[in-house]
Scaffold this active site. Structure first.
Site, PDB file in Angstrom:
ATOM      1  N   LYS A 132       6.627  -0.407  -9.484  1.00  0.00           N
ATOM      2  CA  LYS A 132       5.586  -1.426  -9.667  1.00  0.00           C
ATOM      3  C   LYS A 132       5.757  -2.005 -11.061  1.00  0.00           C
ATOM      4  CE  LYS A 132       2.214  -2.428  -7.571  1.00  0.00           C
ATOM      5  NZ  LYS A 132       2.199  -3.535  -6.565  1.00  0.00           N
ATOM      6  N   HIS A 180       3.587  -2.484   3.393  1.00  0.00           N
ATOM      7  CA  HIS A 180       2.862  -2.456   2.138  1.00  0.00           C
ATOM      8  C   HIS A 180       1.869  -1.295   2.113  1.00  0.00           C
ATOM      9  CE1 HIS A 180      -0.899  -3.682   0.008  1.00  0.00           C
ATOM     10  NE2 HIS A 180      -0.042  -3.893  -0.948  1.00  0.00           N
TER      11      HIS A 180
END
Lengths: 422, 422
Positions: A193, A320
């Site tokens: 991330k 996701h």
């Protein structure tokens, strides 16, 4: 026609779970993440369960929709969508986090449908003695591969003790985190991330990961925190290194500009998040991979519909993840098992959660993959004590909506969360 | 994991049914149409049934695939597709009629999968006490509207007695036929199979239908027997008169040229007949409506996938029909009932069939629509005597593949069936 398996009552229980200070493009995770437990009771004594978002607007919608569900046949997924639309009435576009793209009425309704659809499938499975993946067409894989989800993070939340996961604020910290995740769970691919630090620092982290894990596919997701220009520069540097670059920049038009300038595949869970986004994305060639998520696309069947579109139009598919517990992991696993066109390992936040609402022992990671639970329905059971405890935690924690910007302001009072920052 | 409902054995029974001399762009229907009855037996004593094409190449494929199905879980639709691909091995592209577009390997495999998928769903429904439409997501309509399907036709096959349906070779004959169909079945929309006579004669027939049925939506389907120029001329004349014009010309590129020159919606079951055709058709704007057909798109789930694509990309959906019996009508009805995005009444050849293989009384047309059968699975039962009789008819009739061109040559020895003729 009723076959005697109709909804009699619905329970929605908000819960809060401890969450580490994971950093992202808009801020940092709060000390507690909100979820909810949806229980759909039937006249046959069977109860279907599901895990959903837990912010106040979501809870309000779940309850308004729940009020019109009694009488619904648990097999009637189409009827569910109609009832939810009626039950919600006027809908204000809203999403539990900007990290899954812009809010839309369609997405808001879809998220409400999804919560109940999962519970209906769980009930269908329990009634027929079938796994949810069987009801979704059959498992094409009996274990679903997930990727290691790396986060830059603080040692602990401001004012609280350091957590068990340790600090990760530079390439060394990221590699250390990756080793822990890969050693413990066996993940075969790695996602970072990003969008947290200047791109060169994140490029350096990716390069160190590549050096340490020469055979692991790597992904980087800056959550639309880069300009087109920055995106193109990073893509040029990391082409051949990354498996894909996820949402480098914001919106279909700008994603298409990046795509036109790089051979690196682009993935998204931000610019294509509802069916209305698909045609322009296809027409403009904005992305090569779409990350489905049953929580906001509208449930299992909606995600299979999306997979059919991706397969037909030559797009890849991954899955996701937002912060979630084991009940959602079970749902994700059944869906992924029953989706032939799933071309990349799925995302999951699971390793970051220290509390759960399902009884232990059914779900586990084996070589980075979760074997599909064998029991009927989703195959997992609510731990009632845990639900009660996490509900009490919700009552006391004071958080009623996800706000990563506010959490960041505790340390950086002038933080805006504005994007793109780089 | 097995839940004790696995395939043990498969029976494929070819049948031949009497068929009237219906005319189309390539020729005329033969005196017998070929179908087959697929029975999938399971270890629970439940048998799922389906109706499929009955030409020799199809029978050969059905039997080759059937050989590898024992052991398959009846819920494992994805496993079915994998097994069929293995069972078929090398596949020669082939289609039971050029009226559903060009043959492709994908379509050929899909048609084989479809036959068994329908039978598996019937078995699933019988095992769970559920209707097939429930297993497909729930009925959004409890009765499925069909259109009156008009054909130019001879009074009878060459050398045989006139049939009960009468001749229809001009506008008056077509209007007479339409009155019979609308009076008897209550159809609320009308489709004329064209491409038989020069376009001006068919335009005249449409105009007489419009005069006689001012409120019935009208469709015309010349099965790609027109050039682009002819198509544009007819479209200009019938814009505002037709609900849609179906396959005026051949191929995506030429359909796109017609579409670009008319506001009349174009439909197809010829240029978009597999998922590979969808992206170019969308990109070129070739059609506005796709006619699904579970028999060649790959079954129920494939058609729902197609419906999801059409919904997402703003295309309308209707349902195509070849000559079929009640078992296929039941399947079409369940599928249509469980497909929210079905925007036009479906096609059916049902009124033209005087023989059937299912027990009477379950399927009927009420105000032009077929109520969904109420029993588990497809809700229809094989009439074993009828199947035996029609199988014997198949044995004796000598026809082993559909050949409308050969049937036309009986009267017109120099007939080629070449298109476009106009």
């Amino acid at each position: 026609m009723s076959r005697g398996l109709v909804v009699t009552d619905v329970t929605v229980t908000p819960i809060a779970v401890q969450d580490p200070p994971l950093l992202n493009s808009v801020g940092v995770h709060q000390p507690y993440a909100l979820r909810s437990v949806v229980e759909v009771h039937t006249d046959a004594g069977i109860t279907g369960i599901a895990e959903a978002y837990g912010d106040d607007p979501t809870l309000d919608r779940l309850r308004r929709a729940a009020a019109v569900l009694p009488g619904l046949d648990v097999f009637d997924v189409h009827g569910l969508a109609q009832r939810v639309a009626v039950g919600l009435g006027e809908v204000v576009a809203d999403t539990p986090t900007v990290l899954i793209g812009y809010a839309s009425v369609a997405k808001t309704v879809a998220a409400t449908v999804a919560a109940f659809e999962v519970a209906l499938f769980d009930a269908q499975g329990k009634a027929t003695g079938r796994r949810v993946c069987d009801l979704l067409g059959g498992a094409v894989r009996e274990a679903v591969p997930f990727s290691a989800y790396l986060f830059y993070k603080w040692a602990g939340h401001p004012g609280l003790e350091p957590d068990e996961f340790g600090e990760a604020l530079d390439p060394d910290g990221i590699v250390r985190q990756a080793k822990w995740l890969v050693d413990r769970y066996g993940f075969g691919s790695i996602k970072l991330k990003g969008g947290v630090f200047p791109p060169d620092e994140e490029i350096a982290a990716i390069r160190e990961l590549r050096a340490e894990f020469p055979d692991h596919p790597l992904r980087l997701d800056p959550n639309a925190n880069w300009t087109v220009q920055t995106s193109l520069r990073v893509a040029a540097e990391l082409a051949g290194v990354l498996e894909y670059l996820e949402d480098p920049t914001d919106g279909i038009a700008d994603m298409a500009r990046v795509a036109a300038g790089t051979g690196l595949p682009l993935a998204t869970n931000m610019c294509v998040t509802s069916f209305a986004d698909v045609p322009p994305a296809v027409e403009q060639g904005a992305v090569q991979i779409i990350l489905g998520d049953h929580h906001f696309w509208g449930g299992f069947r909606a995600c299979q519909k999306l997979a059919g579109i991706c397969e037909t139009f030559g797009l890849g598919m991954s899955m996701h993840s937002n912060t979630h517990l084991g009940l959602s992991l079970a749902a994700m696993t059944h869906l992924a098992a029953a989706t032939p066109h799933l071309t990349y390992a799925c995302d999951t936040h699971s390793p970051w959660q220290t509390e759960d609402i399902i009884e232990a022992g059914v779900l586990s990671f084996v070589d980075g993959a979760v074997p599909v639970p064998d029991g009927p329905g989703l195959g997992v059971t609510l731990d009632r004590d845990a639900v009660a405890r996490l509900h009490e935690q919700w009552r006391r924690c004071g958080i009623r909506a996800r706000d990563d910007i506010a959490a960041m302001r505790v340390r950086h009072p002038d933080w805006t969360g504005g994007r793109p920052r780089f």
